[in-house]
Design a protein around this motif. Sequence first.
Motif, PDB file in Angstrom:
ATOM      1  N   GLY A 164       1.096  -1.554  -0.296  1.00 38.44           N
ATOM      2  CA  GLY A 164       0.307   0.113   0.113  1.00 38.44           C
ATOM      3  C   GLY A 164       0.978   1.107  -0.705  1.00 38.44           C
ATOM      4  O   GLY A 164       2.345   1.485  -0.391  1.00 38.44           O
ATOM      5  N   GLY A 166       3.726   3.804   1.213  1.00 35.89           N
ATOM      6  CA  GLY A 166       5.129   3.799   1.851  1.00 35.89           C
ATOM      7  C   GLY A 166       6.033   2.747   1.856  1.00 35.89           C
ATOM      8  O   GLY A 166       5.130   1.946   0.987  1.00 35.89           O
ATOM      9  N   GLU A 167       7.426   2.855   2.293  1.00 34.75           N
ATOM     10  CA  GLU A 167       7.922   1.813   2.109  1.00 34.75           C
ATOM     11  C   GLU A 167       8.099   1.291   3.303  1.00 34.75           C
ATOM     12  O   GLU A 167       8.686   1.864   4.003  1.00 34.75           O
ATOM     13  CB  GLU A 167       9.135   3.005   1.836  1.00 34.75           C
ATOM     14  CG  GLU A 167      10.179   1.720   1.700  1.00 34.75           C
ATOM     15  CD  GLU A 167      10.536   0.685   1.470  1.00 34.75           C
ATOM     16  OE1 GLU A 167      10.027   0.811  -0.277  1.00 34.75           O
ATOM     17  OE2 GLU A 167      11.142  -0.321   1.246  1.00 34.75           O
ATOM     18  N   PRO A 168       7.692   0.244   3.051  1.00 33.39           N
ATOM     19  CA  PRO A 168       7.840  -0.996   4.462  1.00 33.39           C
ATOM     20  C   PRO A 168       9.193  -1.106   5.258  1.00 33.39           C
ATOM     21  O   PRO A 168       8.930  -1.338   6.912  1.00 33.39           O
ATOM     22  CB  PRO A 168       7.033  -2.272   4.537  1.00 33.39           C
ATOM     23  CG  PRO A 168       7.188  -2.210   2.601  1.00 33.39           C
ATOM     24  CD  PRO A 168       6.994  -0.797   2.530  1.00 33.39           C
ATOM     25  N   THR A 199       9.337  -3.679  -1.365  1.00 31.54           N
ATOM     26  CA  THR A 199      10.659  -2.839  -1.385  1.00 31.54           C
ATOM     27  C   THR A 199      11.076  -2.276  -2.736  1.00 31.54           C
ATOM     28  O   THR A 199      11.004  -2.657  -3.474  1.00 31.54           O
ATOM     29  CB  THR A 199      11.811  -3.209   0.087  1.00 31.54           C
ATOM     30  OG1 THR A 199      12.136  -1.971   0.182  1.00 31.54           O
ATOM     31  CG2 THR A 199      12.784  -4.347  -0.839  1.00 31.54           C
ATOM     32  N   SER A 200      11.392  -0.767  -1.773  1.00 27.81           N
ATOM     33  CA  SER A 200      11.694  -0.401  -3.224  1.00 27.81           C
ATOM     34  C   SER A 200      13.359  -0.900  -3.256  1.00 27.81           C
ATOM     35  O   SER A 200      14.349  -0.271  -4.581  1.00 27.81           O
ATOM     36  CB  SER A 200      11.587   1.201  -3.282  1.00 27.81           C
ATOM     37  OG  SER A 200      12.341   1.374  -2.023  1.00 27.81           O
ATOM     38  N   SER A 220      11.054  -4.333  -6.261  1.00 23.94           N
ATOM     39  CA  SER A 220      10.294  -2.988  -7.237  1.00 23.94           C
ATOM     40  C   SER A 220      11.898  -2.469  -8.396  1.00 23.94           C
ATOM     41  O   SER A 220      12.388  -1.713  -7.764  1.00 23.94           O
ATOM     42  CB  SER A 220       9.733  -1.854  -6.374  1.00 23.94           C
ATOM     43  OG  SER A 220       8.673  -2.136  -6.060  1.00 23.94           O
ATOM     44  N   GLU A 288       9.361  -6.843  -8.886  1.00 27.74           N
ATOM     45  CA  GLU A 288       8.145  -5.508  -9.441  1.00 27.74           C
ATOM     46  C   GLU A 288       8.229  -5.298 -10.954  1.00 27.74           C
ATOM     47  O   GLU A 288       9.409  -4.276 -10.258  1.00 27.74           O
ATOM     48  CB  GLU A 288       7.338  -5.375  -8.670  1.00 27.74           C
ATOM     49  CG  GLU A 288       6.893  -6.045  -7.581  1.00 27.74           C
ATOM     50  CD  GLU A 288       6.347  -5.213  -6.427  1.00 27.74           C
ATOM     51  OE1 GLU A 288       7.652  -5.321  -5.494  1.00 27.74           O
ATOM     52  OE2 GLU A 288       5.223  -5.145  -5.776  1.00 27.74           O
ATOM     53  N   ILE A 319       3.852  -5.194 -13.992  1.00 26.60           N
ATOM     54  CA  ILE A 319       2.723  -3.842 -13.605  1.00 26.60           C
ATOM     55  C   ILE A 319       2.247  -3.586 -14.526  1.00 26.60           C
ATOM     56  O   ILE A 319       3.241  -2.054 -14.937  1.00 26.60           O
ATOM     57  CB  ILE A 319       3.013  -3.527 -12.003  1.00 26.60           C
ATOM     58  CG1 ILE A 319       3.893  -3.814 -11.127  1.00 26.60           C
ATOM     59  CG2 ILE A 319       1.679  -3.117 -11.813  1.00 26.60           C
ATOM     60  CD1 ILE A 319       3.670  -3.647  -9.889  1.00 26.60           C
ATOM     61  N   PHE A 324      -2.307   8.553 -12.744  1.00 25.59           N
ATOM     62  CA  PHE A 324      -2.759   9.579 -11.656  1.00 25.59           C
ATOM     63  C   PHE A 324      -2.844  10.573 -12.727  1.00 25.59           C
ATOM     64  O   PHE A 324      -1.456  10.679 -13.439  1.00 25.59           O
ATOM     65  CB  PHE A 324      -2.174   9.359 -10.098  1.00 25.59           C
ATOM     66  CG  PHE A 324      -1.232   9.344 -10.673  1.00 25.59           C
ATOM     67  CD1 PHE A 324       0.307  10.691 -10.380  1.00 25.59           C
ATOM     68  CD2 PHE A 324       0.050   8.428 -10.258  1.00 25.59           C
ATOM     69  CE1 PHE A 324       1.250  10.588 -10.515  1.00 25.59           C
ATOM     70  CE2 PHE A 324       1.660   8.525 -10.735  1.00 25.59           C
ATOM     71  CZ  PHE A 324       2.111   9.819 -10.142  1.00 25.59           C
ATOM     72  N   GLY A 366       0.346   2.076  -6.735  1.00 23.88           N
ATOM     73  CA  GLY A 366       0.399   3.305  -7.297  1.00 23.88           C
ATOM     74  C   GLY A 366      -0.542   4.155  -7.468  1.00 23.88           C
ATOM     75  O   GLY A 366      -0.197   5.252  -7.657  1.00 23.88           O
TER      76      GLY A 366
END
Length: 389
Positions: A164, A166-168, A199-200, A220, A288, A319, A324, A366
């Motif tokens: 969701g 944020g970066e966990p 995670t990024s 990611s 991803e 993905i 947006f 995103g």
Amino acid sequence: MSRTNLLDFDLPGLAAWFAQHGHKPFRAKQVMRWLHQAGEADFARMSDLSKDLRAWLGEHATVVEPGVMRDSTASDGTRKWLFDVGIGNGIETVFIPEPSRGTLCVSSQVGCALECAFCSTGRQGFNRNLSAGEVLAQLWWADRVLPRDPVTRRGAVTNVVMMGMGEPLANFDAVVTAMRVMLDDHGYGLSRRRVTLSTSGMVPWIDRLRETLPVALAVSLHAPNDALRDVLVPINRKWPIAQLLAACRRYVDGVPVDARDTDPDDAPPPPTTRWQRQAAPRDFVTFEYVMLRDVNDTLAHARELIDVVGDLPCKFNLIPFNPFPNSGFERSHADTVAAFQATLIDAGFVTTVRRTRGQDIDGACGQLAGQVRDRTQRAARRADGAVAA
Ligand code: SAH
Ligand code: SF4
């Protein structure tokens, strides 16, 4: 005196809290089951606790339920909640029903500091970390309100993805505490394969996760070289692709035996730090890869990607970009995505394309924007009655 939010605790934490206040630590298991399996927030109804303990809990503890600012369901059944996390701020949680599973996409922060170019959350900036209780409350709430299977009485959520807002890994302790409850037999009892952290690419924390609570890992990647990844995922300037892939390899290669969570009542884990290779979820990493038209989606990019990951055990999840307003990016054509996928599959990689769900409620990857800054919009929504009480 402020009361302690019991959603903030994993089992060892709750047992320690009971012990600290002169209660039997084993009460923690009973209370965890009431909270997370029965969805009970009222201590008075926890019938297998003594009257005295129920009264004591009533005085000293609480269960902070999330405030629902909005609750919307898309035409495909995807459901999105906007939860109130304090003055004008909201976080989003999305439930994606599928025939064989139900996936809950959970937020870890209000906003995100990492500013990936194509991400709506990143565009809003960072507000604050969620507490463990706020991370967990998203599952607690969804599990309570989503209809259970009428026969088995099983809850609707079978999988959790930390994908969701944020970066966990930038909120490591709270996220790990919450995930422990997701995995705990006295909590939600999900297997490690069914809890995925995305995670990024915060390299040192990938290692910490491996040592602490190795759940399924999604990374990611989004670009096959540093020049492009520096632009799309700016954290790459700090931890470039080679370092990231090395951390992924360590992740799939092994975890110390005594890093596994153990029941506090069980015998302590062996005092060695023997390293051993273990079965899934740690035997591959999922990469991803957001498909951005003419940016990272050519066959040359696909071939470069194949070279760069080499023999690392991994899968790819493509993905299609979710647009947006003012993103500056476009979604790749379906044919382009298919050709990119075919190239990876031909090279021997399991490669899936993520189906976009919940688009009519902005519930797709995103697109989660919450209400971090946009208070005017929230006021407008309230005015037109779209905010569920
Ligand atoms: N911060 C974590 C997890 C949250 S984002 C991370 O970045 O991995 C979950 C996934 O959605 C990530 O792979 C992210 O890069 C991707 N994503 C972000 N914005 C997107 C968009 N507009 N369209 C499609 N995917 C997006
Ligand atoms: Fe943060 Fe993930 Fe969005 Fe990047 S993609 S800005 S890390 S939430």
